[in-house]
Enzyme design. Structure first.
Site, PDB file in Angstrom:
ATOM      1  N   ASP A 131       0.864  -1.165   0.000  1.00 16.35           N
ATOM      2  CA  ASP A 131       0.000   0.000   0.000  1.00 16.35           C
ATOM      3  C   ASP A 131       0.907   1.223   0.000  1.00 16.35           C
ATOM      4  OD1 ASP A 131      -2.421   1.549   0.376  1.00 16.35           O
ATOM      5  OD2 ASP A 131      -1.779   1.803   2.462  1.00 16.35           O
ATOM      6  N   ASP A 143      -0.082   4.997   1.119  1.00 11.82           N
ATOM      7  CA  ASP A 143      -0.226   6.016   2.160  1.00 11.82           C
ATOM      8  C   ASP A 143      -0.144   5.425   3.561  1.00 11.82           C
ATOM      9  OD1 ASP A 143      -0.664   7.797   0.061  1.00 11.82           O
ATOM     10  OD2 ASP A 143      -2.818   7.415   0.083  1.00 11.82           O
TER      11      ASP A 143
END
Length: 220
Positions: free
Chosen positions: A6, A8
């Site tokens: 991922d 953020d």
């Protein structure tokens, strides 16, 4: 072997789409008076697991709707160069380096628009990135999004499509994330890892006995 990250709060501190919106305000490109307040509302909805991705993406793309592709790319290059370096988180970057040293393929998958995900991934030394599909017409940004929407369960289907398009069959798949929104994909891979997890994900990861990594800088 495939390692998926991922973006953020996993690879970088902060939300890249929100950071881009703040950058547009600082550059006097986004001059709408309510954009900051609306951005906070969207982020609260995301943290609660019920954000309307289409509404959010159309909101975030609105200031540059109609821009030509080369203008958008130049703007994003400036954003990445100026904003991203001090936000790079050490643990996930160490894990990226570890996977690359093992000869594993590395991929970023994010619910952020692809116009941001791919350039940020390249800046982090990762060749491939999957983001929300952003639509263009004659090289002009439409301000709308397409069918690829890697948010919650959409990350599972987006990864499956990416693997199928490359006619690949990774022996094992790792996935690193901070968010409970990513539980569908975390539960679908061989090696789920929580990085700077939100409280819901942290509790779940502890119950499942998953690896958990926390960067102190992410909490600052």
């Amino acid at each position: 072997m495939l390692a998926v990250f991922d973006l953020d709060e996993t690879l970088i501190r902060g939300d890249s789409s929100q950071l881009f919106t703040e950058f547009l305000r600082a550059e006097n490109i986004d001059t709408s008076p309510d954009s900051e307040a609306r951005g906070r509302v969207f982020m609260r909805a995301y943290n609660n697991g019920h954000m309307d991705l289409q509404d959010y993406m159309e909101f975030s793309l609105a200031p540059i709707r109609g821009w030509q592709r080369d203008q958008v790319q130049e703007l994003i290059d400036r954003f990445v160069t100026k904003v991203i370096p001090p936000r790079i988180l050490p643990t996930a970057q160490e894990r990226v380096a570890w996977h690359k040293a093992q000869g594993h393929d590395v991929l970023v998958i994010s619910a952020t628009g692809e116009h941001l995900v791919s350039p940020i991934a390249r800046h982090l030394g990762i060749d491939d990135g999957i983001g929300v599909q952003v639509e263009w017409h004659n090289n002009s940004l439409k301000g709308t999004i397409g069918s690829r929407r890697p948010f919650r369960g959409g990350k599972v289907s987006a990864l499956e499509e990416w693997i199928a398009a490359r006619q690949a069959s990774p022996e094992k798949v790792w996935f690193y994330s901070d968010s409970h929104n990513d539980l569908p994909l975390l539960n679908a891979v061989d090696y789920p890892v929580a990085v700077n997890p939100d409280p819901i994900l942290e509790d779940y990861a502890q119950q499942q006995g998953w690896l958990i990594f926390i960067d102190e800088v992410a909490l600052a």
